[in-house]
Write a protein that holds these residues in place. Structure first.
Motif, short mmCIF file in Angstrom:
data_model
loop_
_atom_site.label_atom_id
_atom_site.label_comp_id
_atom_site.label_asym_id
_atom_site.label_seq_id
_atom_site.Cartn_x
_atom_site.Cartn_y
_atom_site.Cartn_z
N ASP A 1 0.80 -1.22 0.00
CA ASP A 1 0.00 0.00 0.00
C ASP A 1 0.83 1.27 0.00
OD1 ASP A 1 -2.57 -1.30 0.11
OD2 ASP A 1 -2.14 -1.80 2.19
N PHE A 2 2.16 1.14 0.10
CA PHE A 2 3.00 2.32 0.07
C PHE A 2 4.12 2.21 -0.97
CE2 PHE A 2 0.96 2.96 4.15
CZ PHE A 2 0.77 4.33 4.17
N VAL A 3 4.84 1.12 -0.96
CA VAL A 3 5.98 1.00 -1.87
C VAL A 3 5.50 0.89 -3.32
CG1 VAL A 3 7.97 -0.39 -2.51
CG2 VAL A 3 7.45 0.00 -0.10
N GLU A 4 4.63 -0.06 -3.59
CA GLU A 4 4.17 -0.26 -4.96
C GLU A 4 3.37 0.93 -5.50
OE1 GLU A 4 5.11 -2.58 -6.91
OE2 GLU A 4 6.30 -3.59 -5.38
N PRO A 5 2.41 1.48 -4.74
CA PRO A 5 1.70 2.66 -5.26
C PRO A 5 2.61 3.85 -5.51
CG PRO A 5 0.45 1.66 -3.47
CD PRO A 5 1.78 0.98 -3.50
N ALA A 6 3.69 3.99 -4.72
CA ALA A 6 4.62 5.11 -4.95
C ALA A 6 5.26 4.99 -6.33
CB ALA A 6 5.68 5.14 -3.86
N ARG A 7 5.69 3.80 -6.67
CA ARG A 7 6.27 3.59 -7.99
C ARG A 7 5.25 3.86 -9.10
NH1 ARG A 7 9.03 -2.24 -6.54
NH2 ARG A 7 10.67 -1.47 -5.13
N ALA A 8 4.02 3.40 -8.86
CA ALA A 8 2.98 3.58 -9.88
C ALA A 8 2.65 5.05 -10.09
CB ALA A 8 1.72 2.80 -9.48
N LEU A 9 2.58 5.82 -9.01
CA LEU A 9 2.27 7.25 -9.14
C LEU A 9 3.37 7.98 -9.89
CD1 LEU A 9 0.83 7.96 -5.57
CD2 LEU A 9 -0.45 7.96 -7.72
N VAL A 10 4.61 7.63 -9.62
CA VAL A 10 5.72 8.27 -10.33
C VAL A 10 5.69 7.89 -11.80
CG1 VAL A 10 8.23 8.39 -10.51
CG2 VAL A 10 7.15 8.45 -8.27
N ALA A 11 5.43 6.62 -12.09
CA ALA A 11 5.37 6.17 -13.48
C ALA A 11 4.25 6.87 -14.25
CB ALA A 11 5.18 4.66 -13.53
N GLU A 12 3.14 7.20 -13.56
CA GLU A 12 2.02 7.88 -14.22
C GLU A 12 2.20 9.39 -14.27
OE1 GLU A 12 -1.38 6.67 -12.03
OE2 GLU A 12 -1.18 4.55 -12.52
N GLY A 13 3.27 9.90 -13.68
CA GLY A 13 3.53 11.33 -13.71
C GLY A 13 2.74 12.13 -12.70
N LYS A 14 2.19 11.49 -11.69
CA LYS A 14 1.42 12.18 -10.65
C LYS A 14 2.36 12.47 -9.48
CE LYS A 14 -2.62 9.60 -12.16
NZ LYS A 14 -3.60 8.54 -11.83
N PHE A 15 3.23 13.44 -9.68
CA PHE A 15 4.33 13.65 -8.74
C PHE A 15 3.86 14.28 -7.43
CE2 PHE A 15 6.22 13.91 -13.05
CZ PHE A 15 7.05 12.80 -12.96
N VAL A 16 2.86 15.14 -7.48
CA VAL A 16 2.39 15.76 -6.24
C VAL A 16 1.78 14.70 -5.32
CG1 VAL A 16 0.80 17.45 -5.25
CG2 VAL A 16 2.01 17.97 -7.38
N PHE A 17 0.93 13.84 -5.88
CA PHE A 17 0.37 12.76 -5.07
C PHE A 17 1.46 11.81 -4.60
CE2 PHE A 17 -3.28 14.20 -7.54
CZ PHE A 17 -4.28 14.24 -6.57
N ALA A 18 2.43 11.57 -5.46
CA ALA A 18 3.53 10.67 -5.07
C ALA A 18 4.31 11.24 -3.90
CB ALA A 18 4.45 10.44 -6.27
N ALA A 19 4.50 12.57 -3.87
CA ALA A 19 5.24 13.18 -2.77
C ALA A 19 4.48 13.04 -1.45
CB ALA A 19 5.50 14.66 -3.07
N PHE A 20 3.18 13.30 -1.47
CA PHE A 20 2.37 13.11 -0.27
C PHE A 20 2.40 11.65 0.16
CE2 PHE A 20 0.72 17.24 -1.32
CZ PHE A 20 0.32 17.78 -0.11
N HIS A 21 2.30 10.77 -0.81
CA HIS A 21 2.31 9.34 -0.53
C HIS A 21 3.64 8.91 0.10
CE1 HIS A 21 1.05 5.13 -1.28
NE2 HIS A 21 2.33 4.93 -1.47
N CYS A 22 4.73 9.37 -0.46
CA CYS A 22 6.05 8.99 0.06
C CYS A 22 6.27 9.54 1.46
CB CYS A 22 7.14 9.50 -0.88
SG CYS A 22 7.18 8.68 -2.49
N GLN A 23 5.74 10.71 1.73
CA GLN A 23 5.89 11.27 3.07
C GLN A 23 5.25 10.35 4.11
OE1 GLN A 23 3.91 15.00 3.60
NE2 GLN A 23 4.44 15.16 5.76
N ARG A 24 4.03 9.87 3.85
CA ARG A 24 3.38 8.96 4.79
C ARG A 24 4.11 7.62 4.85
NH1 ARG A 24 0.76 12.04 8.25
NH2 ARG A 24 -0.78 13.41 7.24
N GLY A 25 4.64 7.18 3.72
CA GLY A 25 5.39 5.92 3.73
C GLY A 25 6.65 6.01 4.57
N LEU A 26 7.38 7.12 4.45
CA LEU A 26 8.58 7.30 5.27
C LEU A 26 8.22 7.43 6.75
CD1 LEU A 26 10.59 9.78 3.02
CD2 LEU A 26 11.00 7.34 3.34
#
Length: 846
Positions: free
Chosen positions: A524-549
């Motif tokens: 729910d954190f590692v795989e979706p982070a990669r998917a968001l970056v691959a789709e170019g949704k960088f703002v959502f990916a940044a919020f997502h990575c913050q919660r993952g860290l």
């Protein structure tokens, strides 16, 4: 004993009596039908008479008691108690006044009875308006809840009792009775309550134009049914009662689903009412979770669901019957312990899916905020796996909408980000609750409760307040002890054995929850982070990575406490033959660290996009936050001698530092020049230090793969830059100016921590000494020699390196570049001369 003749006469009389009764009934019904009345009307009359008879009889009995009390008080003579004597005299005087004004009292009773009937009519008129306008389209269950609304129901009872009592007292006076003081006061009091209540309830009835106001009654009935099915209720061990309580709950859940669906379809209810209703659902689930600790695992309160077993694990009898019958092995009916939660979450999810898209995110965000506390409670109950599935079901209507729809306005963008961040926080809350359980777990208290529990009592094991997931194992243990008590005429199993079994089940359950938490981290954190970056949704990916860290840091911070609990539990493991969970904690750490590095890598891939766009002050500084994390992780990769990770992070860091320098210069325009240089130049100084550390650690670890990856990045930067010589000259000038500047910037503190960690690493490897080490002041210093001349020069004299680390990069790379040969650099610390083999003034002084 009756003779045969007597029996024959008895049966003849009974048959004739039965025939006569049937005949009279037929004649009665025919006469009623001839009068224009049907049997249905008779049934309705009987129903109403039966319902009203009990209330009328109760009112009559109370009035009789009040009249008898008045008569008894009037007959009491003198007493030794002065206060009591005065009360009796007061009663007698007031009774005389009632007798003198008997007609006025009768008129008052008539007025009260008439007014109560009028209020009944007015209240039903208001109710009829509400029902006709709002309650036509809802389910019959919701109409029933409306009629069972506590306030209105009690008010109708007061009005009905007041009217009945007034009529009974009037009838009593007609037949020559005397109205007593207490009876009159009771009727007057009820009349005043009816008038005062009408002022509130008649207006309150129109609040029912919003059907969600009935949810309190609905949730109260659900809690009542669940409590009756738990060890707090009566007949809670009887299967018929358990099933009855579940059926009542199912009826309430159907009404709740109708209420949620209606609230989602009405536009005026979606603004506030639906949000309040969803919040109440979350609060109810949290309260119900507390009751699940006391509900038997095999109770019929839980729905049964089929579970097909493995054919290879089925017994031969069932396999033989299946083969002979030409069918399959029938499934087993197992209890679904989360049936109620699933029904409520499904109803909430469906209500969200029915909302218009422009309101769905707002309502979902509010629901998720209220849902976080329940998620944490699930973690505290070690229900991580079930909690994860509940969150996924709740997020199903908006899982793709949050990140797939391009926001048209600023408000929509903020709500999308807020909803997405709240959804990630839900998963984080479950894991945090699980970690809090272990942090607050006191094995001595658990052992003490298990030792003193009454295993012969049905309620005993539910007072332990152990997680619901291990209740079945505890119940099986109780049955075993009960069987032992019957066979052996007493319990012969020692207390330590029972305690060890309970702790085993508890630790097994917790380790399974910890594994589920790691699955949340990975899936729910590692795989979706990669998917968001691959789709170019960088703002959502940044919020997502913050919660993952954040999740990774919390897991790593709690692991020592979890390990300590496992170590403390070893003292209760007396019987070594019992299987005991022995986790590989280093493997758990490696798994968390791997996930953290992957999330950092995804965050690093977002920086190029952030560096090309202007900073939006309505959002957190995602570029600055990402740069700070990537910068620190790049240095950590050098300490850990991870050349591959350094090669992945440093190119992003170098480009981001250049962009950060340009952004800061523009943002600080108009500030004092000294302040601009101190703050804006920090990213460039970070890259200088990291590049120098790449050289140092490459030599220190004798790892030839570290520095070439850094050198390759600088070669690419200088090749693509319009004025490479000016860039290198600017870096050296910036370094020399800041090195002589006494002002301390925020990032300079971070670079100082890097220097201290290098000193610590050199001390661990024995190349320098700690000044606090015993014998240092007496010259007892033995140091390990290093093959690298650079490390030897830095550690000369066995002291910590005095040369600023950035000069290593300047001397070893910058001034050796073709573009940097003409740049003047003052080698104040003699690093270049020492590396070239020339005499060093610092060494000659020593």
């Amino acid at each position: 004993m009756f003779s045969l003749k007597h029996r024959k006469v008895y049966w003849i009389l009974k048959s004739r009596f039965t025939k006569t009764r049937f005949l009279l009934q037929r004649l009665y019904y025919r006469s009623i039908q001839r009068a224009g009345r049907s049997r249905d009307e008779i049934s309705v009359f009987r129903f109403l008479a039966g319902k009203a008879f009990a209330s009328a009889l109760l009112g009559l009995l109370i009035l009789v008691l009040l009249i008898v009390f008045d008569h008894f008080v009037s007959k009491i003579g003198t007493s030794d108690f002065a206060l009591f004597r005065r009360l009796v005299e007061l009663h007698a005087n007031l009774q005389q006044q009632i007798l003198r004004h008997n007609d006025l009292v009768r008129d008052t009773l008539i007025a009260i009875a008439s007014l109560s009937g009028l209020l009944l009519g007015l209240y039903f008129t208001a109710i009829s308006v509400v029902v006709s306008s709002r309650f036509v389209a809802i389910s019959p269950g919701m109409r029933e809840h409306f009629l069972r609304e506590p306030g209105g129901r009690q008010y109708l009872r007061i009005l009905a009792v007041t009217t009945v009592w007034g009529l009974l007292l009037l009838g009593y006076t007609i037949f020559g009775g005397t109205i007593g003081l207490v009876s009159l006061l009771a009727v007057l009091l009820l009349g005043m309550l009816g008038i005062a209540g009408f002022l509130y309830l008649s207006v309150r009835a129109f609040y029912f134009l919003d059907p969600t106001t009935l949810s309190d009654t609905l949730f109260a009935e659900l809690i009542k049914s669940a409590r009756l099915a738990s060890s707090h209720g009566r007949m809670w061990t009887e299967g018929a009662f358990q099933n009855h309580f579940r059926q009542q709950a199912v009826s309430e859940l159907n009404s709740l689903e109708s209420l949620l669906e209606l609230s989602s379809q009405e536009s005026h209810l979606t603004r506030d009412s639906l949000r309040v209703l969803l919040a109440k659902c979350a609060l109810f689930l949290e309260e119900y979770l507390k009751l699940r600790f006391c509900i038997p695992s095999e109770s019929l309160w839980y729905k049964r669901i089929p579970r097909h077993e493995n054919y290879f694990l089925a017994d031969d009898t069932r396999l033989t019957m299946a083969v002979q019958a030409g069918g399959y092995v029938p499934p087993k009916e197992v209890p679904d312990h989360f049936w109620l939660e699933k029904d409520i979450i499904n109803a909430m999810s469906r209500s969200l899916s029915l909302l218009p898209s422009e309101r769905r995110l707002k309502v979902t965000y509010t629901a998720l905020i209220q849902f976080h506390k329940y998620c944490e409670s699930l973690g505290l109950s070690l229900e991580v796996r079930n909690g994860r599935s509940l969150i996924a079901e709740l997020l199903r209507p908006i899982s793709t909408e949050m990140t797939s729809v391009a926001p048209e306005t600023m408000e929509q963008r903020e709500m999308s980000l807020a909803s997405y961040d709240a959804s990630r926080l839900s998963y984080l809350s479950i894991v945090l609750g699980c970690l809090k359980f272990m942090a607050s777990l006191d094995l001595r208290q658990v052992v003490d409760r298990c030792t003193h529990v009454d295993w012969s009592s049905e309620h005993g094991i539910y007072e332990l307040r152990l997680p619901p997931g291990i209740l079945k194992s505890i119940e099986e243990l109780q049955n075993s002890l009960q069987f032992e008590r019957i066979v052996e005429k007493g319990v012969i199993s020692p207390d330590w054995y029972v305690v060890q079994l309970i702790l085993k089940h508890l630790l097994d359950r917790y380790y399974d929850s910890l594994e589920a938490s790691l699955e949340i981290l990975d899936e729910d954190f590692v795989e979706p982070a990669r998917a968001l970056v691959a789709e170019g949704k960088f703002v959502f990916a940044a919020f997502h990575c913050q919660r993952g860290l954040e999740l990774c840091s919390k897991l790593l911070a709690h692991l020592p406490r979890i390990e300590q609990v496992w170590q403390d539990s070893e003292q209760y493991r007396i019987e070594k033959e019992i299987p005991w969970t022995s986790p590989d904690w280093q493997k758990v750490r490696d798994r968390i660290e791997t996930a953290r590095k992957s999330i950092v890598g995804s965050l690093a891939n977002c920086l190029p996009s952030f560096s090309q766009s202007d900073r939006d002050d309505t959002l957190p500084d995602l570029f600055g936050q990402g740069y700070n994390i990537v910068c620190w992780e790049t240095y950590q990769s050098l300490i850990e001698n991870d050349s591959n990770r350094f090669a992945d992070l440093f190119p992003v860091l170098a480009l981001s530092a250049m962009q950060a320098y340009d952004k800061l210069r523009k943002e600080l325009h108009g500030w004092l020049p000294e302040t601009q240089i101190a703050i804006a130049g920090d990213p460039l100084l970070d890259v200088l230090d990291i590049s120098a550390y790449a050289i140092v650690y490459s030599e220190l670890y004798q790892n030839p793969a570290i520095w070439p990856s850094c050198e390759k990045v600088w070669a690419s930067l200088l090749k693509t830059h319009a004025k490479p010589q000016a860039l290198l000259a600017h870096l050296i000038t910036l370094y020399e100016y800041r090195h002589g500047d006494l002002r301390i910037s925020p990032r300079q503190t971070i670079r100082t921590r890097w220097k201290l960690s290098l000193n610590q690493k050199l001390q661990e490897l024995g190349f320098i000494s700690d000044v606090l080490r015993p014998g240092y002041l007496h010259g007892i210093n033995q140091h390990t020699a290093h093959k690298s001349k650079l490390i030897t020069v830095l550690c000369r004299g066995g002291h910590e390196p005095l040369v600023p680390i950035a000069e290593v990069f300047i001397v070893q790379y910058v001034i050796k570049r073709p573009e940097g040969k003409e740049i003047t650099f003052s080698d104040k610390y003699g690093l270049k001369r020492s590396l070239d083999g020339e005499a060093n003034p610092l060494e000659s002084d020593e």
